[in-house]
Each structure stands twice: as C-alpha cells, then as structure tokens.
Enzyme design. Structure first.
Site, mmCIF file in Angstrom:
data_model
loop_
_atom_site.group_PDB
_atom_site.id
_atom_site.type_symbol
_atom_site.label_atom_id
_atom_site.label_comp_id
_atom_site.label_asym_id
_atom_site.label_seq_id
_atom_site.Cartn_x
_atom_site.Cartn_y
_atom_site.Cartn_z
ATOM 1 N N ALA A 174 32.946 38.414 24.766
ATOM 2 C CA ALA A 174 32.672 39.094 23.488
ATOM 3 C C ALA A 174 31.892 38.088 22.638
ATOM 4 O O ALA A 174 32.460 37.340 21.841
ATOM 5 C CB ALA A 174 33.980 39.479 22.820
ATOM 6 N N GLY A 227 34.560 34.320 14.421
ATOM 7 C CA GLY A 227 34.969 34.578 15.809
ATOM 8 C C GLY A 227 35.464 36.001 15.961
ATOM 9 O O GLY A 227 35.230 36.832 15.093
ATOM 10 N N ASN A 228 36.123 36.286 17.076
ATOM 11 C CA ASN A 228 36.711 37.616 17.255
ATOM 12 C C ASN A 228 37.994 37.494 18.076
ATOM 13 O O ASN A 228 38.355 36.402 18.520
ATOM 14 C CB ASN A 228 35.704 38.563 17.913
ATOM 15 C CG ASN A 228 35.261 38.059 19.267
ATOM 16 O OD1 ASN A 228 36.053 37.962 20.202
ATOM 17 N ND2 ASN A 228 33.987 37.706 19.386
ATOM 18 N N HIS A 229 38.677 38.622 18.248
ATOM 19 C CA HIS A 229 40.017 38.602 18.851
ATOM 20 C C HIS A 229 40.026 38.638 20.378
ATOM 21 O O HIS A 229 41.078 38.829 20.968
ATOM 22 C CB HIS A 229 40.838 39.781 18.332
ATOM 23 C CG HIS A 229 41.178 39.654 16.880
ATOM 24 N ND1 HIS A 229 41.942 38.622 16.398
ATOM 25 C CD2 HIS A 229 40.852 40.406 15.813
ATOM 26 C CE1 HIS A 229 42.077 38.749 15.099
ATOM 27 N NE2 HIS A 229 41.417 39.823 14.703
#
Ligand code: CTP
Length: 403
Positions: A280, A212-214
């Site tokens: 994102a 995943g990402n932030h």
C-alpha cells in the site's frame, strides 16, 4: 526453514543393521520441523528398540496390525497411516522388504501401509554387497522405481560383514538432504525468481513524523511464504511491518519510503519471473522534508504534498518476461476501477479486494478477492485466511504462467 517443515513423514524401518541409524534419521526429520510416525517390521526390533524411536519421534511406534498389549487391542489401520503421510520413507530397506514390495506381498503392517500409501515413497536400500549386486535385487530396485518410488542410492564403504563395497545405507544427513532436494526440484516455481512488495510506506514530514497507512503487510508476507513453498527464490520488499518471515528461500529487503521501495523494486525486477505488488504505497509525500522537528504553533499548519512514483506503472512500462500482478483496493465501481488499472499499468493480472466486503483489505487476517487476468477472465473467491488467499493467487498465476 526446511521444505519438510510441517510435513508428515511415515518412516518404515526394516531389519538391517543400518536400522540403528534411524534414531538419528528421526531426530533430523524432527529437527527439520516434520511430524514423524514410525512403522517397524517385527524383525527390525532386534536392531533398534521401538522405545528409542517412539521417544525421538514423539509418537507411538507401530509394528503389528493391532497392539496386543493395549486393553482394547487397538487396530493399527494401515490405510489411515498411509493417508496420514505426506511422504513415506523406508530406511533401511532390506533385500527381503524390497522383494516383497515389488511383488505386492503385505504380510506385515509396513508392507500393507506401503501398498495403500498414496504419497510419494522413498526407499534407502541397505544390505551386504553381494546381496546388493544380485540380479534379483537389481530387478527389485528397477521395478520399484518403475512403480514411481524414489530410490535413495546405497553408498560404498565398509559393511557390517566386514566386506567393503556397495550396499551401505546412505547416511541420515544425506537421506534428509536427498529428500529435500528431490521435493524442491519438483516444485512448480523451482528456479523462478519472484519479487513481492508488501506493507505500507512511510513518507517523512520531519525527523519524527510521517504520512503512512494501516497496511499490516500480512497479505504480501503470506504470498512470499506461499511462493517460497512452491520452490521460488523470493525477494520480499517490505515497508515498515511487524510481520515476521523465516523461510530459507525468502530474502527480505526492508524499506521505508515509496522512493526506497521504487529503487529496490527496480533493482530486483529485471531478472524476476513474477512480480506481485501488494504494498500500500503512499500516493503522496511531503514536498519538503523539514530537517528539524516542526514546533507546535497556534496557527494551522499546511503541508504541501507531491505525488510519489507509481512503482507498479513504472514496472508495467518496462515489462519483458515478467508476469506482473497488481492489487486494487476499491470502495465503489470495483470491477471498472480494477480493469482500468490492469490496462493502464500494463499488468498480466490484478487482485481486486473491495472494502465493502467484511473481512477484506487492510490489517485483517482474512481477505476476499477476485483475480482478473489480462483477458478479463475473472475468478472470485469467498472469504478466506490470507494464507489461503496467497495460495489461490499463486495457483491462478501458475495456470497462466506459460500460457
Ligand atoms: N502501487 C505502486 N506504487 C504506487 C502506488 C500504487 O506500486 N505509488 C501499486 C500497489 O502496490 C497496487 C496497485 O499499485 O498493486 C494499486 O494501486 P492504487 O493506489 O490502488 O492505484 P491508483 O492507480 O493509485 O488508483 P487510486 O486512484 O485507487 O489510488
């Protein structure tokens, strides 16, 4: 959430028997999330007490140019009151007040405030049927609307005099609904469908792990709220996010992976007028998702990845009426990269934010953007809250929507 939420309403009460209904009207405005101040004509206090209305509105009630009882005889500035209000509502509006409003008479605080108010003014006539029918009243009603005020028409029914006919003030629930609908109908995105993607995507490795990402989703949620405030019907397709949204015009569709976001986006895109892709999205996902939890070993672990579908590019390929907006988060050669994406993905505009700018990008409450349209026209904004940035993005889109 009501469109009146957070709005400042100045309620003017005049001396008609329907004034007793303003207690409920104030309560309904407060319930819709509005801030309310009340001005009463001196004679209206015979019909309902200022104490009732100040208690319900949670604000002092004004009826004279200065408060005599106060030690320092406080001046009630009608200009300030008029400027404070987002909307002025005069209910009940008697024949006498309507006539004075028509002629610009300002012999009480309510009339002086009306005359200096710059905001939209609504008035709800209330009087006996013969007064309502009188040519002078009809003339007042026509003139006041010609001046740009909006009438909330009186209804027919039993009147205080015992007579039955037209002249009854609209019921408080109907006054609130009328104002809400009127505001909505004038909003620039009324009748438009806006699709927004927001947040990160999670790509499963096994049943408990993911890539995943932030991304927090804050920017996309702020855009959804701003679009709904402009009257749009909003479809917010969100990856896993802690953000909350409560707006009657926003429908939230929760997804987890890029593939789910792709499916949901394609389901809502065909009849969208505007699509803003701020998510994102993970560019890669594990080639094989393992069904059982991967056990720890002493050796290194390699996970083969494959590209996810580029949602934005796929929507660019099938673009018809949609105004399609992408985001570009860059670290170097920002403008060049953003322009490249704008062209490659067949966009109408791209919102560029650079990770070099302090306070821009993921997880922060602020952002610093440059809006670039398909003609390469650029508008750069300073560091702002994401709520303000959302308004800027929508106002740039609005300028180009029917161009
Ligand atoms: N996007 C998308 N689907 C993907 C990847 C990105 O819809 N699978 C959208 C994002 O929501 C954003 C824009 O594309 O609006 C930016 O994509 P980005 O990942 O920066 O573009 P890429 O072409 O993948 O370029 P980069 O090499 O910078 O990753």
């Amino acid at each position: 959430m009501s469109i009146l939420s957070g709005k400042k309403i100045l309620l003017g009460v005049t001396a008609g028997i329907a004034a007793y209904k303003t207690a409920n009207l104030v309560r309904l405005f407060i319930k819709s999330g509005a801030e309310v101040q009340v001005i009463m004509t001196p004679a209206s206090k015979d019909f309902i007490t200022p104490l009732t209305l100040s208690t319900l509105s949670k604000n002092p009630v004004h009826s004279t140019f200065y408060d005599k009882e106060e030690e320092n005889e406080l001046w009630n500035n009608h200009v300030d009151l008029g400027l404070w209000a987002d909307y002025m509502v005069i209910a009940p509006a008697t024949a006498n007040t309507l006539s004075k409003m028509t002629n610009g008479t300002c012999d009480n605080l309510l009339l002086a405030t009306y005359l200096s108010a710059k905001c939209p003014v609504y008035f709800a006539p209330a009087m006996d049927l013969d007064m309502y029918k009188h040519p002078s009243t009809k003339q007042s009603l026509t003139k006041l609307q010609e001046f740009g005020n909006t009438m909330i028409p009186a209804t027919s029914g039993e009147l205080a005099s015992g007579l039955v006919g037209e002249g009854r003030m609209a019921e408080p629930e109907d006054i609130v609904a009328f104002i809400e609908n009127d505001i909505l109908s004038q909003l620039p995105l009324k009748g438009k469908k806006v699709m927004i993607t927001a947040g990160p995507t999670y790509e499963a490795i096994d049943p408990v792990r993911f890539i995943g990402n932030h991304s927090s989703g804050k920017m996309g949620f702020a855009i959804a709220n701003a679009a709904a405030n402009l009257g749009a019907e909003v479809y917010l397709i969100s990856g896993p996010s802690q953000q909350k949204i409560a707006h009657s015009l926003v429908k939230r569709i929760d997804v987890t992976s890029a593939e789910e976001m792709y499916e949901a986006s394609h389901a809502h895109y065909p009849d969208a007028d505007i699509a803003i892709l701020s998510a994102a999205v993970a560019d890669y996902r594990p080639k094989n998702v393992v069904n059982e939890k991967i056990k720890k070993k002493d050796t290194s672990l390699e996970i083969a990845l494959e590209p996810t579908k580029d949602i934005l590019a796929s929507l660019g390929k099938i673009k018809k009426q949609q105004f399609l907006v992408g985001f570009a988060l860059e670290t170097n050669n920002e403008l060049e990269h953003a322009l490249g994406k704008l062209e490659r993905k067949n966009l109408d505009a791209i919102v560029l934010n650079s990770l070099k700018d302090k306070g821009a990008g993921f997880a922060t409450d602020t952002n610093k953007i440059t809006f670039i349209d398909k003609n390469k026209a650029q508008v750069s904004f300073g560091l702002k809250s994401k709520v303000e940035v959302a308004d800027d993005i929508l106002s740039e889109i609005l300028k180009r929507l029917d161009a």
